[in-house]
Motif scaffolding. Sequence first.
Motif, short mmCIF file in Angstrom:
data_model
loop_
_atom_site.label_atom_id
_atom_site.label_comp_id
_atom_site.label_asym_id
_atom_site.label_seq_id
_atom_site.Cartn_x
_atom_site.Cartn_y
_atom_site.Cartn_z
N GLU A 1 50.37 57.03 50.43
CA GLU A 1 49.37 55.82 50.62
C GLU A 1 48.96 55.60 49.27
N MET A 2 49.26 56.08 48.15
CA MET A 2 48.68 55.51 46.84
C MET A 2 49.26 54.27 46.40
N ARG B 1 55.57 62.44 36.52
CA ARG B 1 54.85 61.99 37.86
C ARG B 1 54.25 60.79 37.52
N ILE B 2 54.69 59.78 38.70
CA ILE B 2 54.15 58.41 38.50
C ILE B 2 53.17 58.18 39.62
N THR B 3 52.22 57.44 39.03
CA THR B 3 51.01 57.08 39.92
C THR B 3 50.68 55.70 39.81
N SER C 1 51.69 60.23 44.92
CA SER C 1 52.25 59.99 43.82
C SER C 1 53.72 60.52 43.79
N MET C 2 54.53 60.08 43.05
CA MET C 2 56.04 60.43 42.99
C MET C 2 56.33 61.06 41.80
N LEU C 3 57.12 62.38 41.94
CA LEU C 3 58.04 62.94 41.04
C LEU C 3 59.45 62.60 40.65
N PHE D 1 51.17 50.78 37.65
CA PHE D 1 51.77 52.28 37.54
C PHE D 1 51.62 52.94 36.24
N LYS D 2 51.66 54.24 36.15
CA LYS D 2 51.61 55.01 35.24
C LYS D 2 52.48 56.09 35.31
N ILE D 3 53.25 56.58 34.14
CA ILE D 3 54.15 58.02 34.04
C ILE D 3 53.62 59.01 33.08
N GLU D 4 53.55 59.99 33.59
CA GLU D 4 53.05 61.26 32.67
C GLU D 4 54.20 62.34 32.97
#
Length: 375
Positions: free
Chosen positions: A287-288, A369-371, A356-358, A36-39
């Motif tokens: 679905e990510m 945004r978390i991907t 993705s999730m905000l 997971f990554k946050i931007e």
Amino acid sequence: MRGFLSVSLGVLLIAAALIDPPPDLPLDKIVLPDGFKIEVYADSVPDARQMALSPGGVLFVGSRRAGQVHALLDHDGDNVADEMIRIADSLTMPSGLAFHNGALWVAAVNQILRYDDIEARLHDPPEPVVVVDDLPSDRHHGWKFIAFGPDGMLYVPVGAPCNVCERPDPYATVVRMNPDGSGREVYARGIRNSVGFDWHPVTGDLWITDNGSDNISDDPAITDNLPACELNHAPEPGMHFGYPYYHQGDTPDPEFGESRTADEFVAPAILLGPHVAPLGIEFYTGEMFPDSYTHQAFIAEHGSWNRREKIGYRVKLVHFDEAGLAVSQEVFARGWLENEEAWGRPVDLEMLPDGSMLVSDDFANAIYRITYEAP
């Protein structure tokens, strides 16, 4: 920001701005599961609270303290907002938003306002239609999270106007109404202050976060550890979750609980922790993320203000079984609190079409945004 433009529209100032590259927020401090990554999705969003995403991809954000509502646009599709438009101003704590049938609904304490055809009129917003204007006007727990349910009705919480007190309906409830404001009824009682709820994507059951009471005892050790904030399961109308008589399902209130018993009320499904301040909740249907996240719920914990050792300031993951019942919890994202100092406070969650999730943050005035990408 740069290129700030404004145009007068009656007493409302409509403002648009191009968004500069994100500020140097310490995102390297955020701890997430592997992959997971946050931007930063957007910065300089004043007091970013509840979010609502339109079918056209416009992200609307309520700003409680600023009294404003903003629209964020990602023109180039790079998953970073590059324009912010202020579409409403001088409202009373417009924390809650919902998008439904082409219109934006805004909760402003005692009012629910509707902005019709707003996507086509971002730079020239219409005068809002007043859907209701007779909700309680108390500012204490008066800001609201709103959402439309699977039944097409608008759900609106009404918090208790105090820490612990006994008040008649509609205080300490979740009410629902038709989109035009008619047919109003109390759906759930004994909810001290809900600032988030969502429906399970399979069962359709309503799940409600609730903020527990403060200062339950003169003993700081007891106050630090009681009562827990709650996740409540309300599959049907008419349930009572205990407030102000019982806290966390098993603790009678010192003043109001003496003549009551725990079996009169519905116990919480999950105890989230004392004073973690759970706000937005969102079931994952994208679905990510890995399959194990499907139909699980994320909860934004805003964080404590009155514990000697702070708690919260994170995003939780609540696990649900195949029957749609909550069975366990774990921390999904943490790092906004370091050595008792907080640099951010998660508020609400919103899923983008790509899965993705905000996450909104009213302390850092940011949206993240978390991907996920398989390691």
